[in-house]
Every structure is written in structure tokens, then in C-alpha cells.
Design a protein around this motif. Sequence first.
Motif, PDB file in Angstrom:
ATOM      1  N   HIS A 135       2.558  15.680 -19.860  1.00 31.70           N
ATOM      2  CA  HIS A 135       2.443  15.240 -21.243  1.00 31.70           C
ATOM      3  C   HIS A 135       3.826  14.624 -21.523  1.00 31.70           C
ATOM      4  O   HIS A 135       4.223  14.500 -22.876  1.00 31.70           O
ATOM      5  CB  HIS A 135       2.223  16.493 -22.006  1.00 31.70           C
ATOM      6  CG  HIS A 135       0.788  16.989 -22.206  1.00 31.70           C
ATOM      7  ND1 HIS A 135      -0.415  16.467 -22.704  1.00 31.70           N
ATOM      8  CD2 HIS A 135       0.249  18.025 -21.391  1.00 31.70           C
ATOM      9  CE1 HIS A 135      -1.393  17.154 -22.407  1.00 31.70           C
ATOM     10  NE2 HIS A 135      -1.129  18.020 -21.596  1.00 31.70           N
ATOM     11  N   ILE A 136       4.358  14.122 -20.710  1.00 30.15           N
ATOM     12  CA  ILE A 136       5.795  13.404 -20.941  1.00 30.15           C
ATOM     13  C   ILE A 136       5.726  12.495 -21.691  1.00 30.15           C
ATOM     14  O   ILE A 136       6.497  12.359 -22.788  1.00 30.15           O
ATOM     15  CB  ILE A 136       6.386  13.044 -19.521  1.00 30.15           C
ATOM     16  CG1 ILE A 136       6.499  14.103 -18.424  1.00 30.15           C
ATOM     17  CG2 ILE A 136       7.731  12.284 -19.919  1.00 30.15           C
ATOM     18  CD1 ILE A 136       6.980  13.718 -17.019  1.00 30.15           C
ATOM     19  N   GLU A 137       4.764  11.510 -21.596  1.00 27.14           N
ATOM     20  CA  GLU A 137       4.698  10.353 -22.546  1.00 27.14           C
ATOM     21  C   GLU A 137       4.371  10.636 -24.125  1.00 27.14           C
ATOM     22  O   GLU A 137       5.055  10.187 -25.105  1.00 27.14           O
ATOM     23  CB  GLU A 137       3.722   9.339 -22.187  1.00 27.14           C
ATOM     24  CG  GLU A 137       4.027   8.623 -21.038  1.00 27.14           C
ATOM     25  CD  GLU A 137       5.497   7.540 -21.052  1.00 27.14           C
ATOM     26  OE1 GLU A 137       5.712   7.305 -22.139  1.00 27.14           O
ATOM     27  OE2 GLU A 137       6.207   7.922 -19.965  1.00 27.14           O
ATOM     28  N   THR A 138       3.635  11.730 -24.178  1.00 29.78           N
ATOM     29  CA  THR A 138       3.235  12.095 -25.509  1.00 29.78           C
ATOM     30  C   THR A 138       4.596  12.890 -26.266  1.00 29.78           C
ATOM     31  O   THR A 138       4.909  12.479 -27.455  1.00 29.78           O
ATOM     32  CB  THR A 138       2.199  13.403 -25.545  1.00 29.78           C
ATOM     33  OG1 THR A 138       1.001  12.983 -24.932  1.00 29.78           O
ATOM     34  CG2 THR A 138       1.888  13.765 -26.799  1.00 29.78           C
ATOM     35  N   ILE A 139       5.423  13.327 -25.346  1.00 28.57           N
ATOM     36  CA  ILE A 139       6.650  14.121 -25.928  1.00 28.57           C
ATOM     37  C   ILE A 139       7.785  13.004 -26.239  1.00 28.57           C
ATOM     38  O   ILE A 139       8.271  12.990 -27.166  1.00 28.57           O
ATOM     39  CB  ILE A 139       7.215  15.136 -25.128  1.00 28.57           C
ATOM     40  CG1 ILE A 139       6.122  16.117 -25.096  1.00 28.57           C
ATOM     41  CG2 ILE A 139       8.696  15.517 -25.489  1.00 28.57           C
ATOM     42  CD1 ILE A 139       6.506  17.051 -23.856  1.00 28.57           C
ATOM     43  N   MET A 140       7.794  12.074 -25.140  1.00 29.92           N
ATOM     44  CA  MET A 140       8.761  11.196 -25.488  1.00 29.92           C
ATOM     45  C   MET A 140       8.515  10.022 -26.798  1.00 29.92           C
ATOM     46  O   MET A 140       9.077   9.549 -27.335  1.00 29.92           O
ATOM     47  CB  MET A 140       9.067  10.158 -24.336  1.00 29.92           C
ATOM     48  CG  MET A 140       9.970  10.890 -23.200  1.00 29.92           C
ATOM     49  SD  MET A 140      11.140  11.866 -23.819  1.00 29.92           S
ATOM     50  CE  MET A 140      12.102  10.178 -24.414  1.00 29.92           C
ATOM     51  N   ASP A 141       6.907   9.788 -26.926  1.00 33.13           N
ATOM     52  CA  ASP A 141       6.576   9.049 -27.894  1.00 33.13           C
ATOM     53  C   ASP A 141       6.669   9.738 -29.352  1.00 33.13           C
ATOM     54  O   ASP A 141       7.289   8.946 -30.208  1.00 33.13           O
ATOM     55  CB  ASP A 141       5.061   8.702 -27.888  1.00 33.13           C
ATOM     56  CG  ASP A 141       4.630   7.688 -26.754  1.00 33.13           C
ATOM     57  OD1 ASP A 141       5.595   7.075 -26.137  1.00 33.13           O
ATOM     58  OD2 ASP A 141       3.471   7.627 -26.491  1.00 33.13           O
ATOM     59  N   ALA A 142       6.875  11.059 -29.340  1.00 34.19           N
ATOM     60  CA  ALA A 142       6.824  11.569 -30.650  1.00 34.19           C
ATOM     61  C   ALA A 142       8.473  11.594 -30.825  1.00 34.19           C
ATOM     62  O   ALA A 142       8.815  11.342 -32.030  1.00 34.19           O
ATOM     63  CB  ALA A 142       6.526  13.166 -30.244  1.00 34.19           C
ATOM     64  N   ALA A 143       9.380  11.678 -29.892  1.00 33.52           N
ATOM     65  CA  ALA A 143      10.621  11.632 -29.900  1.00 33.52           C
ATOM     66  C   ALA A 143      11.247  10.417 -30.218  1.00 33.52           C
ATOM     67  O   ALA A 143      11.886  10.046 -31.451  1.00 33.52           O
ATOM     68  CB  ALA A 143      11.445  12.258 -28.596  1.00 33.52           C
ATOM     69  N   ARG A 144      10.584   9.278 -29.859  1.00 35.68           N
ATOM     70  CA  ARG A 144      11.173   8.033 -30.281  1.00 35.68           C
ATOM     71  C   ARG A 144      10.527   7.517 -31.505  1.00 35.68           C
ATOM     72  O   ARG A 144      11.339   6.575 -31.993  1.00 35.68           O
ATOM     73  CB  ARG A 144      10.356   6.984 -29.049  1.00 35.68           C
ATOM     74  CG  ARG A 144      11.224   7.077 -27.687  1.00 35.68           C
ATOM     75  CD  ARG A 144      10.608   5.842 -26.767  1.00 35.68           C
ATOM     76  NE  ARG A 144      10.968   6.251 -25.390  1.00 35.68           N
ATOM     77  CZ  ARG A 144      10.084   6.497 -24.603  1.00 35.68           C
ATOM     78  NH1 ARG A 144       8.876   6.881 -24.677  1.00 35.68           N
ATOM     79  NH2 ARG A 144      10.632   6.751 -23.072  1.00 35.68           N
ATOM     80  N   SER A 145       9.505   8.114 -32.040  1.00 29.80           N
ATOM     81  CA  SER A 145       9.142   7.807 -33.312  1.00 29.80           C
ATOM     82  C   SER A 145      10.108   8.352 -34.189  1.00 29.80           C
ATOM     83  O   SER A 145      10.162   7.804 -35.525  1.00 29.80           O
ATOM     84  CB  SER A 145       7.727   8.589 -33.715  1.00 29.80           C
ATOM     85  OG  SER A 145       8.010   9.935 -33.788  1.00 29.80           O
ATOM     86  N   ALA A 146      11.171   9.218 -33.965  1.00 27.13           N
ATOM     87  CA  ALA A 146      12.269   9.644 -34.990  1.00 27.13           C
ATOM     88  C   ALA A 146      13.544   8.918 -34.514  1.00 27.13           C
ATOM     89  O   ALA A 146      14.542   9.704 -34.660  1.00 27.13           O
ATOM     90  CB  ALA A 146      12.253  10.992 -35.006  1.00 27.13           C
ATOM     91  N   ASN A 147      13.419   7.911 -33.649  1.00 24.71           N
ATOM     92  CA  ASN A 147      14.578   7.154 -33.200  1.00 24.71           C
ATOM     93  C   ASN A 147      15.415   7.813 -32.274  1.00 24.71           C
ATOM     94  O   ASN A 147      16.672   7.685 -31.835  1.00 24.71           O
ATOM     95  CB  ASN A 147      15.495   6.897 -34.266  1.00 24.71           C
ATOM     96  CG  ASN A 147      14.756   5.925 -35.252  1.00 24.71           C
ATOM     97  OD1 ASN A 147      14.079   4.938 -34.940  1.00 24.71           O
ATOM     98  ND2 ASN A 147      14.893   6.531 -36.715  1.00 24.71           N
ATOM     99  N   ALA A 148      14.809   8.779 -31.353  1.00 28.28           N
ATOM    100  CA  ALA A 148      15.379   9.360 -29.995  1.00 28.28           C
ATOM    101  C   ALA A 148      15.673   8.303 -28.967  1.00 28.28           C
ATOM    102  O   ALA A 148      14.747   7.352 -28.764  1.00 28.28           O
ATOM    103  CB  ALA A 148      14.817  10.457 -29.632  1.00 28.28           C
ATOM    104  N   PRO A 149      16.706   8.447 -28.256  1.00 31.66           N
ATOM    105  CA  PRO A 149      17.084   7.581 -26.938  1.00 31.66           C
ATOM    106  C   PRO A 149      16.041   8.289 -25.779  1.00 31.66           C
ATOM    107  O   PRO A 149      15.390   8.976 -26.094  1.00 31.66           O
ATOM    108  CB  PRO A 149      18.398   7.873 -26.735  1.00 31.66           C
ATOM    109  CG  PRO A 149      18.623   9.008 -27.346  1.00 31.66           C
ATOM    110  CD  PRO A 149      17.924   9.329 -28.441  1.00 31.66           C
ATOM    111  N   GLY A 150      16.082   7.562 -24.721  1.00 34.81           N
ATOM    112  CA  GLY A 150      15.448   8.014 -23.429  1.00 34.81           C
ATOM    113  C   GLY A 150      15.688   9.416 -23.065  1.00 34.81           C
ATOM    114  O   GLY A 150      16.836  10.173 -23.504  1.00 34.81           O
ATOM    115  N   GLY A 151      15.026  10.066 -22.285  1.00 37.40           N
ATOM    116  CA  GLY A 151      15.371  11.530 -21.906  1.00 37.40           C
ATOM    117  C   GLY A 151      15.035  11.521 -20.493  1.00 37.40           C
ATOM    118  O   GLY A 151      14.850  10.533 -19.584  1.00 37.40           O
TER     119      GLY A 151
END
Length: 228
Positions: A135-151
Motif C-alpha cells: 500500500h505504498i502508493e496509497t500512503i504516498m498519494d495521501a501524503a502528497r495531497s497535503a504537499n509532502a515531499p517524497g519518502g
Amino acid sequence: MNQIFLMGLIANRGLRKKYLAFFEEHHITVVLSTMAAGTASNTILDALGLEATEKTVYFALLTRDTWKSLKKELYEKMNIAVPGRGIAFLIPLSSIGGRKTLQYLTAGQTMEIEEESTLQNTDYELLVTIANGGHIETIMDAARSANAPGGTVIHAKGTGAEHAKRFLGISLAEEKEMIFIVVKTSQKQAIMKSIMERAGIGSPAGGIVFSLPVTSTAGLRLLEETEL
């Protein structure tokens, strides 16, 4: 108050069963473990009479009181002072995504809930999300929607699946992803909220998230430029 810490423990891979039993004995139910390799030079290994060994890295959340008793027995029962047997370290938490998550991660440990770490005024924080594998992409999509950088992702095995059913009402897979994202402190709450809403407890990802204070950084030019 009984402050909460992330414990990291690095030990020889052959001791994995012994360490998992040791954690269980101390009521540390949720432990994440991942494989690693040591980097000691041949000169150092020869001087200590050791062979190069594969390592396992363990992560768990501990209260200060749990650490006091655990540290004592790491020396007495696990012989951690012997060269090559391992090292352990603590990092204070600054926040955690929800009371239920905190109860799950520290079940069996006596604690009083603190609002924030004494290092809460740092400019950056490290967000750590632990989720079911795949579920990496789900988590990163959620983080990026709040302007997070890469992980950065670490694959790990987790314990405490039955324990999760009792505390969270969900079934967790043994295979885990640990996602590390360094963020500006001012963005932390929004990113954590987005991850919890879209990939948190109750979702297929089953994600839980907490943050660690970062006291200094280098190489975060893009994050720093957004503040200009």
C-alpha cells in the motif's frame, strides 16, 4: 510523565527468535524487524576476533519506565555489552496519530499520555508510517495531497497481529512497509491527518503514523526554498 520513545535495536540476525521472546517477556507486543548488514572493517573484526555477520534491526515504541527495565536486562540477559551482540538507542516521539494507535503500540506498558515531546519546537520532523504490505502508493498519494515531499520505504516484518484485532478491531498482515518522510513541522498535522483519513486504521492499508523530532538537516533544499 512517562514519555514515549522509538527504540531502535540492531543485533545479529541469528538472535532474532531470542530477541522476539525477550520483547514478549517485557510486554512489548508490536515490534517491526528488518534485515540489515554490518559495515565493520576487516581490521576491526580481526581485532575483536569476530566474523562479519548479518543483522536484524528492530523498532518498537517504549515508555521511559519500560526502557529502564529493558536496558538493565539487555545487559544481564542478552549480553549486549559483549562486542558484536548489538546496540540499542532511543528517539523521543513528538506526536502520534490517534489515541487508539498509541494504546495499540504501547499496550502492556504503564503510561501517562503527554501532549508533545520536549523537542516539539524543531523546524522539521520525521513522519513514520507503518502499514500493511502493498500500500505504498496509497500512503504516498495521501501524503502528497497535503504537499509532502517524497519518502523512503523499508520492508519489514511485524508482530502483534492478534493484539491488533483486540485493540483496533482489524486484522494486520505480517508483511509491513515502513515509510519515512521528512517534513516541515508546519505541515506535519495536515500530512498526518491525510494519511490517517485515506490509509489509516480501518482501511486496507491499516496505516498508523507518528512523528520524531529532527534537530538538524542537510540536503533539503527544495523544502527550504518553499519557505523563501
